[in-house]
Design a protein around this motif. Structure first.
Motif, mmCIF file in Angstrom:
data_model
loop_
_atom_site.group_PDB
_atom_site.id
_atom_site.type_symbol
_atom_site.label_atom_id
_atom_site.label_comp_id
_atom_site.label_asym_id
_atom_site.label_seq_id
_atom_site.Cartn_x
_atom_site.Cartn_y
_atom_site.Cartn_z
ATOM 1 N N VAL A 1 11.482 -12.892 -3.600
ATOM 2 C CA VAL A 1 10.689 -11.762 -4.083
ATOM 3 C C VAL A 1 9.197 -12.074 -3.927
ATOM 4 O O VAL A 1 8.737 -13.156 -4.281
ATOM 5 N N VAL A 2 8.461 -11.079 -3.406
ATOM 6 C CA VAL A 2 7.003 -11.153 -3.331
ATOM 7 C C VAL A 2 6.353 -9.997 -4.091
ATOM 8 O O VAL A 2 5.157 -10.019 -4.359
ATOM 9 N N TYR A 3 7.153 -8.991 -4.428
ATOM 10 C CA TYR A 3 6.655 -7.816 -5.158
ATOM 11 C C TYR A 3 7.788 -7.262 -5.997
ATOM 12 O O TYR A 3 8.897 -7.123 -5.473
ATOM 13 N N PRO A 4 7.557 -7.006 -7.256
ATOM 14 C CA PRO A 4 6.311 -7.129 -8.009
ATOM 15 C C PRO A 4 5.952 -8.594 -8.252
ATOM 16 O O PRO A 4 6.831 -9.470 -8.297
ATOM 17 N N GLU B 1 0.837 -1.205 0.000
ATOM 18 C CA GLU B 1 0.000 0.000 0.000
ATOM 19 C C GLU B 1 0.871 1.254 0.000
ATOM 20 O O GLU B 1 0.639 2.184 -0.763
ATOM 21 N N LEU B 2 1.882 1.285 0.850
ATOM 22 C CA LEU B 2 2.781 2.443 0.910
ATOM 23 C C LEU B 2 3.507 2.628 -0.420
ATOM 24 O O LEU B 2 3.551 3.731 -0.959
ATOM 25 N N LEU B 3 4.058 1.555 -0.958
ATOM 26 C CA LEU B 3 4.816 1.649 -2.212
ATOM 27 C C LEU B 3 3.951 2.141 -3.367
ATOM 28 O O LEU B 3 4.394 2.956 -4.174
ATOM 29 N N GLU B 4 2.740 1.651 -3.443
ATOM 30 C CA GLU B 4 1.886 1.961 -4.593
ATOM 31 C C GLU B 4 1.100 3.261 -4.462
ATOM 32 O O GLU B 4 0.753 3.858 -5.477
ATOM 33 N N ASN B 5 0.842 3.702 -3.241
ATOM 34 C CA ASN B 5 -0.111 4.797 -3.082
ATOM 35 C C ASN B 5 0.388 6.037 -2.361
ATOM 36 O O ASN B 5 -0.323 7.037 -2.348
ATOM 37 N N GLU B 6 1.552 5.994 -1.765
ATOM 38 C CA GLU B 6 2.054 7.186 -1.083
ATOM 39 C C GLU B 6 3.214 7.783 -1.868
ATOM 40 O O GLU B 6 4.070 7.057 -2.375
ATOM 41 N N MET B 7 3.225 9.099 -1.940
ATOM 42 C CA MET B 7 4.344 9.817 -2.539
ATOM 43 C C MET B 7 5.281 10.224 -1.401
ATOM 44 O O MET B 7 4.835 10.858 -0.435
ATOM 45 N N ARG C 1 6.912 7.899 -6.296
ATOM 46 C CA ARG C 1 6.010 6.752 -6.146
ATOM 47 C C ARG C 1 6.945 5.552 -6.094
ATOM 48 O O ARG C 1 7.510 5.140 -7.107
ATOM 49 N N LEU C 2 7.172 5.026 -4.914
ATOM 50 C CA LEU C 2 8.230 4.044 -4.699
ATOM 51 C C LEU C 2 8.010 2.726 -5.438
ATOM 52 O O LEU C 2 8.976 2.014 -5.720
ATOM 53 N N ALA C 3 6.771 2.404 -5.778
ATOM 54 C CA ALA C 3 6.507 1.172 -6.514
ATOM 55 C C ALA C 3 7.267 1.133 -7.840
ATOM 56 O O ALA C 3 7.623 0.065 -8.325
ATOM 57 N N ASP C 4 7.535 2.298 -8.417
ATOM 58 C CA ASP C 4 8.244 2.364 -9.691
ATOM 59 C C ASP C 4 9.703 1.940 -9.575
ATOM 60 O O ASP C 4 10.352 1.659 -10.584
ATOM 61 N N SER C 5 10.225 1.908 -8.359
ATOM 62 C CA SER C 5 11.640 1.589 -8.161
ATOM 63 C C SER C 5 11.855 0.425 -7.198
ATOM 64 O O SER C 5 12.994 0.090 -6.886
#
Length: 114
Positions: free
Chosen positions: A102-105, A68-74, A79-83
């Motif tokens: 690895v569990v994500y992505p 949730e933090l990686l995908e939705n918080e700046m 946007r940490l999900a990108d990295s």
């Protein structure tokens, strides 16, 4: 206690601030009400990737907070999900990235980190 590893690649960030090593674990501890706690950071050998280590008693409960933090918080304009890549380990406070799966992505799930 199981461990979570968040690997952040600065090449994929708008603002690769080194303070992320403090802000990310503090924020995760806050939003998870202490289910996740920071257990250190490092930099990946041979790259500039930041490695953020976390501990938890319950991976199933903790992982949704991380995602949730990686995908939705700046954080610092990122946007940490990108990295990010996230791995888990049943081992207590290991610092060997190969101990994490690895569990994500989800496209990389099951591969070894590092």
């Amino acid at each position: 206690m199981p461990s979570v590893l968040i690997r952040l690649d600065p090449r994929c960030m708008e603002n690769p601030d080194t303070d992320l090593r403090y802000v990310v674990p503090d924020r995760l501890a806050e939003v998870s009400s202490g289910i996740l706690t920071g257990s250190g950071f490092d930099y990946e050998e041979g790259t500039d990737a930041m490695l953020i280590y976390l501990s938890t008693d319950n991976l199933d409960t903790a992982l949704p907070f991380v995602i949730e933090l990686l995908e939705n918080e700046m954080i610092y304009e990122n946007r940490l999900a990108d990295s990010a890549k996230v791995g888990t380990s049943p081992l207590d406070e290991t610092d060997c990235t190969a101990d994490f799966a690895v569990v994500y992505p989800s496209a990389e799930a099951g591969a070894r980190m590092g």
